[in-house]
Design an enzyme around this catalytic site. Structure first.
Site, PDB file in Angstrom:
ATOM      1  N   THR A  56     -76.730  88.977  22.589  1.00 42.54           N
ATOM      2  CA  THR A  56     -75.661  88.304  23.342  1.00 42.54           C
ATOM      3  C   THR A  56     -76.192  87.468  24.497  1.00 42.54           C
ATOM      4  O   THR A  56     -75.555  86.506  24.921  1.00 42.54           O
ATOM      5  CB  THR A  56     -74.658  89.339  23.880  1.00 42.54           C
ATOM      6  OG1 THR A  56     -75.329  90.177  24.820  1.00 42.54           O
ATOM      7  CG2 THR A  56     -74.103  90.187  22.757  1.00 42.54           C
ATOM      8  N   ASP A 109    -104.687  53.180  32.784  1.00 46.00           N
ATOM      9  CA  ASP A 109    -104.624  52.644  31.422  1.00 46.00           C
ATOM     10  C   ASP A 109    -105.991  52.496  30.761  1.00 46.00           C
ATOM     11  O   ASP A 109    -106.089  52.461  29.541  1.00 46.00           O
ATOM     12  CB  ASP A 109    -103.889  51.296  31.393  1.00 46.00           C
ATOM     13  CG  ASP A 109    -104.443  50.312  32.413  1.00 46.00           C
ATOM     14  OD1 ASP A 109    -105.548  50.559  32.950  1.00 46.00           O
ATOM     15  OD2 ASP A 109    -103.776  49.293  32.676  1.00 46.00           O
ATOM     16  N   ASP A 135    -100.483  52.071  39.593  1.00 41.03           N
ATOM     17  CA  ASP A 135    -101.024  50.726  39.456  1.00 41.03           C
ATOM     18  C   ASP A 135     -99.961  49.727  39.885  1.00 41.03           C
ATOM     19  O   ASP A 135     -98.782  50.065  39.989  1.00 41.03           O
ATOM     20  CB  ASP A 135    -101.414  50.449  37.996  1.00 41.03           C
ATOM     21  CG  ASP A 135    -102.616  51.263  37.555  1.00 41.03           C
ATOM     22  OD1 ASP A 135    -103.570  51.361  38.343  1.00 41.03           O
ATOM     23  OD2 ASP A 135    -102.600  51.794  36.434  1.00 41.03           O
ATOM     24  N   GLU A 179     -86.519  90.804  27.860  1.00 40.00           N
ATOM     25  CA  GLU A 179     -87.171  90.407  26.609  1.00 40.00           C
ATOM     26  C   GLU A 179     -87.029  88.916  26.328  1.00 40.00           C
ATOM     27  O   GLU A 179     -87.914  88.292  25.744  1.00 40.00           O
ATOM     28  CB  GLU A 179     -86.594  91.201  25.419  1.00 40.00           C
ATOM     29  CG  GLU A 179     -87.011  92.650  25.387  1.00 40.00           C
ATOM     30  CD  GLU A 179     -86.088  93.529  26.217  1.00 40.00           C
ATOM     31  OE1 GLU A 179     -86.279  94.745  26.225  1.00 40.00           O
ATOM     32  OE2 GLU A 179     -85.170  92.963  26.872  1.00 40.00           O
ATOM     33  N   ALA A 218     -84.773  98.475  29.671  1.00 45.49           N
ATOM     34  CA  ALA A 218     -83.813  97.827  30.571  1.00 45.49           C
ATOM     35  C   ALA A 218     -84.506  96.965  31.603  1.00 45.49           C
ATOM     36  O   ALA A 218     -83.974  95.941  32.034  1.00 45.49           O
ATOM     37  CB  ALA A 218     -82.962  98.891  31.264  1.00 45.49           C
TER      38      ALA A 218
END
Length: 895
Positions: A713, A614, A344, A302, A298
């Protein structure tokens, strides 16, 4: 830079790359030859083999990847997984193998799923290695021969020709080359390299006699002596910087691990305490073990880890559609906390589509339109643009603007230009000049263009201060300014063989003011940055006044703008003062190394930095920034691989969109963590009631039913919350501090102390309602074969169904942190509605299908119980809606 020196480096085994010495490639060539023991006949084959054993192969060293087993073990030993291991072991000890195997299956499924999502290694070093050619021509044993590029060693004599990729760092010994250095410097125009003495006071990469591994020879022939190979080349240095720091966990990953350990400690502590209580009140050992298993299962959310991973993966896909390819899942969350963007200018803030906006001559002053004939001809002659097969003008955007601005009839003028040309000296980044020599009316004319200060230094008969004042005026208008000059050579003179002979004694013709308009969407993007509390700095190689004008045009400079005119010269203490101030900054005349300094400084002061780049030499800065942003169109492969995010449209506005998406993903992670945590209380309370009653109250919920909730669920609605649209005002709040936890005290109070307690009260009430309706009293037997056994199965099923319906109310409440559901809209997340429909169908299958009834211990529910349970979502959501309305009113009253 570390260099090789055969005969003096320490011995190393084959395949190593560790021998380093003090050889300086800029020392006089005879001394360099002596240092490297290389004559005109090159090395002997035997000597090359010996050096290969000492210095290792000419390859960029790659970071070793973690093995699959190691990655999988990290998932299996996660603190949440350890809790489940303990619960599984207890199940086997208690003689419940079905439950034990079910828990182990959950562990494996979670681990494999997370492993598949996270197995995305960075490939920056592989991209760097791709620049190396496979074979190279060398002189060995007095003859030219081809060898594997990996077998090159210091002292080898290279033969280089047009089209070759340079296989190692080398010093030219004869000849001249044109080299494309764009992958190192970002400069698009080729530069000249000649066998000449070194120049003092210039950076290694700008030395006129050196060539570097991975660059390309675009013209000429030469011989060169290798002085560095493998990891000791400039390319290798970039690779080492790019992988210098190991991959660090993002803030989200760190916080989830901390919370996981906290949950583990709480679960184990609670288990120990209540096991002791169970022993004191006489609880049988089997019941006590069942209680411990239930408490562990509990407490463990999970679905938390796979849900977080999937939410980040969804964020990656959404950003890819918006023009931002994110290469690491955790970076999506980091984007949400970014508070500084270093960008830039050219091509990112601007369109990189230059046009001639204004010109100046000593006679006309500043004017617009077509320049005077002599200036127009010089502007056109001193370019290397050409037409491609489609009839488009191709080349450097600056040169295209000069050609187009010089007048009509472009194709004919470009063809005539090439026919008249007798010499070309390409743009040199050190000199900041370019020149050509053309024949007109039987005489040769030198045409020069470049930075105004560089051209003026080579002219005579001009008032330089007055001209520089005009340059400043044009620059403050946001124009990039180039000076254009000529020199008429005497009749019968030959074209100069050296550029220093050509670029002297010049006559200034005028100035060209070029305008690169900002992208139309950038101003709005900058405004959104400021609204969101982000600062925007410009790091550019351009003139400070020009960059400042562009900054002003797009709205950068709030509350004020500070311009660093020569950013390469800035000291660290001055940089620290700047980045901790309130100004936005233009770092002008900067180099890729400047970007690294800026990124380091900002990180040192706790800023979360996004940095654009770049060129290949930008790779270290892109790696050092929290979010390295490479240009997809104009960027090099090295920059793209070293970055965290690639802009497919090279557009600054896309960075802002990515930051907004990062904030939305972070908010959504908090929403489904709230959703998952809110169910811990109603899952734990039944076990506490069972334990504290000493078994007088039967267990209201089974462990398998908890697993059905947590993995069946609960999962789809949690995933759907990861696709929740942004809450109103998401870009109107400041960036969250990097120290702020994704799981806060307020969230836990809301999850455990409000939503959780309300849900626990509701599900326990329906449990007792079913039992009391059947005539149960505390202590009555409810086991298999007892009269109340069916009523007990119905009661536990009611608890299970009640939890599922409470989940629906929690999901609706979790969709917003402050706003009302009316503002967000009930149907704006159709995936959540589909997830709710699925969990209702899944719960109905467990409750009404006989095979599943037997496995999960459920029974069909009567209509009155269903009616009670149906009200739970409205109660849970309505209570939280009232709480949020109260908080909104309190916030307004404070204002």
């Amino acid at each position: 830079m570390r260099n090789h020196r055969p005969g003096t480096g320490h011995s190393a085994g084959p395949g190593t790359d560790t021998a380093t010495t003090t050889t300086d490639p800029r020392e006089p060539l005879p001394l360099l030859r002596k240092e490297l023991h290389t004559g005109d006949r090159g090395l002997s084959g035997r000597e090359a083999a010996r050096r290969l054993a000492v210095y290792g192969p000419n390859q960029v060293r790659r970071r070793e990847k973690r093995s699959l087993a190691r990655l999988l073990s990290a998932q299996l030993l996660h603190p949440l997984a350890l809790l489940l291991w303990g619960a599984g072991a207890l199940a086997f000890v208690a003689g419940m193998p079905v439950l034990g195997w079910a828990i182990l299956a959950v562990i494996v499924i979670n681990a494999v799923f997370a492993l598949l999502q996270e197995h995305q290694a960075e490939r920056a070093v592989e991209a760097l290695a791709a620049y190396l050619p496979e074979r190279a021509d060398v002189v060995r044993d007095g003859r030219r021969q081809a060898v594997e590029a990996a077998e090159l060693v210091p002292g080898d004599l290279l033969v280089l020709e047009e089209g070759d990729k340079i296989p190692a760092d080398a010093r030219l010994t004869e000849g001249a080359l044109e080299i494309d250095l764009s992958m190192l410097t970002g400069e698009s125009a080729p530069v000249e390299r000649v066998a000449a003495p070194s120049e003092q006071g210039v950076a290694l990469v700008h030395e006129p006699n050196l060539v570097f591994s991975g660059t390309t020879c675009t013209g000429g022939e030469a011989q060169a002596i290798v002085f560095a190979t493998g990891g000791h080349t400039e390319l290798g240095r970039i690779a080492a910087l790019s992988q210098r720091a190991p991959r660090r966990d993002s803030p989200l990953e760190t916080q989830v691990k901390k919370v996981a350990w906290l949950i583990a400690a709480v679960a184990v502590g609670m288990g120990a305490v209540f096991l002791l209580i169970g022993a004191l009140v006489g609880l049988p050992l089997t019941d006590a073990l069942m209680f411990a298993i239930g408490l562990l299962v509990a407490n463990v959310p999970e679905g938390l880890l796979p849900t977080i991973t999937l939410a980040l993966a969804v964020g990656v896909r959404v950003l890819a559609k918006q023009g931002a390819v994110v290469k690491r899942l955790s970076a999506v969350e980091t984007l949400g906390s970014t508070n500084v963007v270093c960008t830039d200018k050219t091509g990112t803030l601007t369109q990189n589509r230059m046009r001639l906006q204004a010109h100046w001559t000593p006679r006309t002053g500043i004017a617009s339109g077509t320049p005077p004939a002599e200036l127009a001809r010089a502007m056109s002659e001193c370019t290397t643009t050409s037409y491609d097969e489609s009839g488009e003008l191709r080349g450097d955007p600056t040169e295209i603007a000069l050609v187009e601005g010089s007048g009509p009839d472009l194709p004919a003028r470009v063809a005539a230009r090439d026919g008249r040309r007798r010499a070309l000296f390409r743009f040199d980044a050190r000199l900041r000049l370019m020149s050509t020599v053309a024949e007109h009316d039987g005489r040769l004319v030198v045409y020069v263009k470049g930075a105004p200060e560089a051209v003026l230094a080579r002219t005579s008969g001009v008032d330089r201060d007055a001209v520089m004042a005009v340059v400043g005026d044009l620059a403050h208008r946001g124009l990039r300014v180039l000076a254009v000059a000529v020199r008429d050579l005497p009749p019968g003179a030959d074209a100069p063989a050296r550029r220093e002979d050509a670029e002297t004694g010049l006559r200034l013709l005028g100035l060209a003011g070029l305008y690169d308009p900002p992208r139309p969407e950038v101003a709005e993007a900058v405004r959104r940055c400021h609204d969101a509390g982000l600062r925007v700095h410009i790091v550019t190689g351009d003139n400070g006044a020009t960059a400042a004008a562009v900054a002003a045009e797009v709205g950068i400079g709030v509350p004020r703008l500070h311009v660093v005119a020569e950013s390469e010269r800035i000291h660290d203490h001055e940089l620290d003062e700047l980045v901790t101030g309130d100004a936005e900054i233009v770092f002008a005349r900067s180099s890729p190394e400047t970007k690294l300094k800026v990124a380091d400084a900002l990180r040192a002061h706790g800023q979360i930095v996004a940095m654009t780049g770049d060129g290949a030499n930008d790779a270290p800065a892109l790696h050092q920034a929290h979010i390295g942003v490479a240009m997809g169109r104009s960027g090099t492969d090295v920059a793209r691989e070293a970055s965290t995010m690639v802009l497919t449209d090279d557009n600054f506005a896309t960075i802002v969109t990515a930051i907004e998406s990062g904030r939305r993903v972070y908010d959504n992670v908090r929403k489904f963590i709230l959703y998952i945590f809110a169910h811990a209380v109603p899952e734990i309370v039944p076990f506490l009631v069972f334990a504290l009653s000493g078994g007088l109250v039967p267990l209201p919920l089974t462990v398998l039913q908890i697993l059905a909730i947590d993995l069946g669920t609960e999962t789809l609605p949690a995933l759907a919350l990861g696709r929740e649209p942004a809450e109103p005002g998401i870009m109107g709040r400041p960036p969250r501090p990097s120290s702020q936890g994704v799981i806060s005290r307020d969230m836990l109070v809301r999850a455990w102390g409000y939503l959780g307690l309300i849900s626990a009260a509701l599900v326990m009430s329906v449990f007792f309602y079913v039992l009391w309706r059947a005539g149960w009293h505390p202590g009555d037997p409810t086991g298999d074969g007892d009269a109340l056994h069916h009523a007990y199965l119905t009661a536990t099923t009611a608890t299970f169904a009640g939890l599922v319906t409470c989940q629906i109310g929690t999901a609706m409440a979790a969709r917003t942190d402050h706003a009302s559901l009316r503002q967000v809209g009930l149907t704006t997340n159709p995936l959540l509605l589909a997830g709710i429909a699925f969990e209702l169908l899944f719960a109905a299958a467990l409750i009404y299908l006989p095979p599943l009834q037997h496995l999960f211990g459920t029974a069909a529910l009567p209509w009155d119980v269903l009616a009670i349970i149906a009200a739970f979502p409205v109660i849970v959501w309505g209570a939280d809606e009232l709480r949020r309305r109260h908080r909104r009113r309190a916030h307004l009253n404070k204002q």
